[in-house]
Design an enzyme around this catalytic site. Structure first.
Site, PDB file in Angstrom:
ATOM      1  N   SER A  24       0.457  -1.261   0.255  1.00 53.88           N
ATOM      2  CA  SER A  24      -0.135  -0.238   0.579  1.00 53.88           C
ATOM      3  C   SER A  24       1.212   0.901  -0.076  1.00 53.88           C
ATOM      4  O   SER A  24       1.944   1.447   1.268  1.00 53.88           O
ATOM      5  CB  SER A  24      -1.038   0.260   1.059  1.00 53.88           C
ATOM      6  OG  SER A  24      -1.399   1.126   1.230  1.00 53.88           O
ATOM      7  N   HIS A  29      -1.082  -1.163  -4.413  1.00 53.98           N
ATOM      8  CA  HIS A  29      -2.617  -0.998  -3.691  1.00 53.98           C
ATOM      9  C   HIS A  29      -2.402   0.948  -3.820  1.00 53.98           C
ATOM     10  O   HIS A  29      -1.680   0.770  -3.112  1.00 53.98           O
ATOM     11  CB  HIS A  29      -2.230  -1.802  -2.214  1.00 53.98           C
ATOM     12  CG  HIS A  29      -3.691  -1.533  -1.373  1.00 53.98           C
ATOM     13  ND1 HIS A  29      -5.095  -2.553  -1.763  1.00 53.98           N
ATOM     14  CD2 HIS A  29      -4.178  -0.939  -0.589  1.00 53.98           C
ATOM     15  CE1 HIS A  29      -5.977  -1.682  -0.766  1.00 53.98           C
ATOM     16  NE2 HIS A  29      -5.990  -1.417  -0.621  1.00 53.98           N
ATOM     17  N   ASP A  65      -4.508   3.254  -2.374  1.00 56.53           N
ATOM     18  CA  ASP A  65      -6.223   3.879  -0.895  1.00 56.53           C
ATOM     19  C   ASP A  65      -6.314   5.826  -1.406  1.00 56.53           C
ATOM     20  O   ASP A  65      -6.123   6.254  -0.931  1.00 56.53           O
ATOM     21  CB  ASP A  65      -5.148   3.729  -0.294  1.00 56.53           C
ATOM     22  CG  ASP A  65      -4.824   2.172   0.832  1.00 56.53           C
ATOM     23  OD1 ASP A  65      -6.377   1.777   0.685  1.00 56.53           O
ATOM     24  OD2 ASP A  65      -4.102   1.728   1.520  1.00 56.53           O
ATOM     25  N   MET A  90      -9.119   8.002  -0.434  1.00 53.08           N
ATOM     26  CA  MET A  90     -10.337   8.232   0.503  1.00 53.08           C
ATOM     27  C   MET A  90     -10.481   9.431   0.042  1.00 53.08           C
ATOM     28  O   MET A  90     -10.196  10.418   0.926  1.00 53.08           O
ATOM     29  CB  MET A  90      -9.537   8.283   1.711  1.00 53.08           C
ATOM     30  CG  MET A  90      -8.666   7.095   1.738  1.00 53.08           C
ATOM     31  SD  MET A  90      -7.780   7.067   3.724  1.00 53.08           S
ATOM     32  CE  MET A  90      -6.884   5.789   3.382  1.00 53.08           C
ATOM     33  N   HIS A 123      -8.432   0.934  -4.563  1.00 55.70           N
ATOM     34  CA  HIS A 123      -8.727   0.573  -2.630  1.00 55.70           C
ATOM     35  C   HIS A 123      -9.687   1.486  -2.838  1.00 55.70           C
ATOM     36  O   HIS A 123      -9.150   2.954  -2.678  1.00 55.70           O
ATOM     37  CB  HIS A 123      -8.301   0.329  -2.054  1.00 55.70           C
ATOM     38  CG  HIS A 123      -9.689  -0.118  -0.725  1.00 55.70           C
ATOM     39  ND1 HIS A 123      -8.709   0.080   0.623  1.00 55.70           N
ATOM     40  CD2 HIS A 123     -10.679   0.015  -0.723  1.00 55.70           C
ATOM     41  CE1 HIS A 123      -8.950  -0.732   1.655  1.00 55.70           C
ATOM     42  NE2 HIS A 123     -10.811  -0.449   0.674  1.00 55.70           N
ATOM     43  N   MET A 135     -12.179   3.737  -0.913  1.00 59.43           N
ATOM     44  CA  MET A 135     -12.958   3.933   0.442  1.00 59.43           C
ATOM     45  C   MET A 135     -13.475   5.714   0.180  1.00 59.43           C
ATOM     46  O   MET A 135     -13.326   6.967   0.551  1.00 59.43           O
ATOM     47  CB  MET A 135     -11.966   4.387   1.659  1.00 59.43           C
ATOM     48  CG  MET A 135     -11.375   3.005   1.738  1.00 59.43           C
ATOM     49  SD  MET A 135     -10.377   2.645   2.223  1.00 59.43           S
ATOM     50  CE  MET A 135      -9.177   3.050   1.201  1.00 59.43           C
ATOM     51  N   MET A 173     -11.206  -5.841   5.451  1.00 54.62           N
ATOM     52  CA  MET A 173     -10.479  -5.165   6.146  1.00 54.62           C
ATOM     53  C   MET A 173     -10.273  -5.764   7.598  1.00 54.62           C
ATOM     54  O   MET A 173     -11.290  -6.183   7.942  1.00 54.62           O
ATOM     55  CB  MET A 173     -11.271  -3.930   6.218  1.00 54.62           C
ATOM     56  CG  MET A 173     -11.592  -3.131   5.029  1.00 54.62           C
ATOM     57  SD  MET A 173     -10.293  -2.013   4.384  1.00 54.62           S
ATOM     58  CE  MET A 173      -9.230  -1.268   5.196  1.00 54.62           C
ATOM     59  N   ASP A 185      -6.780  -6.443   4.336  1.00 61.06           N
ATOM     60  CA  ASP A 185      -5.477  -4.923   4.217  1.00 61.06           C
ATOM     61  C   ASP A 185      -6.201  -4.569   4.931  1.00 61.06           C
ATOM     62  O   ASP A 185      -7.238  -4.092   6.233  1.00 61.06           O
ATOM     63  CB  ASP A 185      -6.042  -4.209   3.126  1.00 61.06           C
ATOM     64  CG  ASP A 185      -6.203  -2.789   3.118  1.00 61.06           C
ATOM     65  OD1 ASP A 185      -5.068  -2.880   3.254  1.00 61.06           O
ATOM     66  OD2 ASP A 185      -6.827  -2.050   2.673  1.00 61.06           O
TER      67      ASP A 185
END
Ligand code: DX5
Ligand code: ZN
Length: 214
Positions: free
Chosen positions: A6, A31, A33, A35, A64, A66, A135, A173
């Site tokens: 990540s 990965h 992330d 957000m 990913h 979020m 998660m 994760d």
């Protein structure tokens, strides 16, 4: 075991360098992330960064999301060159429609569940899913403690994989290190995301080797 470091824990001023380091050591996926400050209490990066990363690596970009209303932004991430697009079952969206949309665009589809979400809520969608992301921390930040209770949900997914979905990738994760990675492997995970354990390590080579050969 597929490894997806990540970049949330990497040096944002040197992403190309850090990605090349981990891929040269055997990491297959990267990965990313994403957000939005709504779905989770933190803001990170968006599609323009994915587009730039696409130019510097052939590794699979494992995005990913979020974010709330992922359907509103999914095309930006498809066009930016993502390979895997994972959104949350808890986000406001029509889950089967969005999974089908991602697959129709020749991307791998992923569905993530937070630690307190019952795995039975997503079993019906497995026909449309390439990756299930379990998660093991509350989404939002790297460097949190692994929640063992959440990881135990992997067992139900392993049973589904064995019975009906042999190609399903079970990804985990949050708080992954050598010890917690082994717990997840034993439950049936075949893809590990790790942030802090890799990028904050004094010996990245060793950390990656340990996760790949649990
Ligand atoms: C948390 C993110 C994770 C995080 C993992 O919301 O989804 O991908 O970066 O970081 P570690 O491995 O440090 O828990
Ligand atoms: Zn993540």
């Amino acid at each position: 075991m597929i490894l997806s470091p990540s970049i949330l824990s990497a040096d944002f001023a040197n992403l190309e360098r850090d990605i090349k380091t981990v891929t040269s050591l055997g990491a297959e996926w990267i990965h990313v992330d994403v957000m939005d400050g709504h779905f989770v209490p933190n803001i990170t990066i968006g599609a323009p960064v994915v587009k730039s990363l696409r130019k510097v690596t052939n590794a699979k970009l494992d995005v990913h999301l979020m974010i709330d209303n992922p359907d509103k932004y999914v095309d930006d991430f498809i066009n930016a060159g993502s390979d895997i697009i994972t959104f949350h079952a808890e986000a406001r969206t029509n889950i089967p429609n969005l999974l089908a949309h991602i697959k129709n665009n020749k991307k791998m589809s992923g569905l993530a569940i937070k630690p307190r979400t019952d795995v039975r809520q997503i079993i019906n969608f497995l026909t449309l899913v390439d990756v299930i992301l379990v998660m093991t921390v509350e989404p939002g930040f790297s460097g949190q403690r692994f929640m063992h209770m959440a990881a135990s949900k992997i067992q139900a997914l392993k049973a589904e994989k064995a019975a009906r979905y042999p190609n399903l990738i079970i990804q985990v994760d949050g708080g992954i290190n050598e010890e917690t990675g082994r717990i997840c492997r034993d439950y049936g995970a075949n893809c590990l995301v790790a942030g802090n354990y890799i990028f904050e390590s004094k010996n990245i080579t060793e950390s990656i080797k340990k996760l790949k050969n649990l």
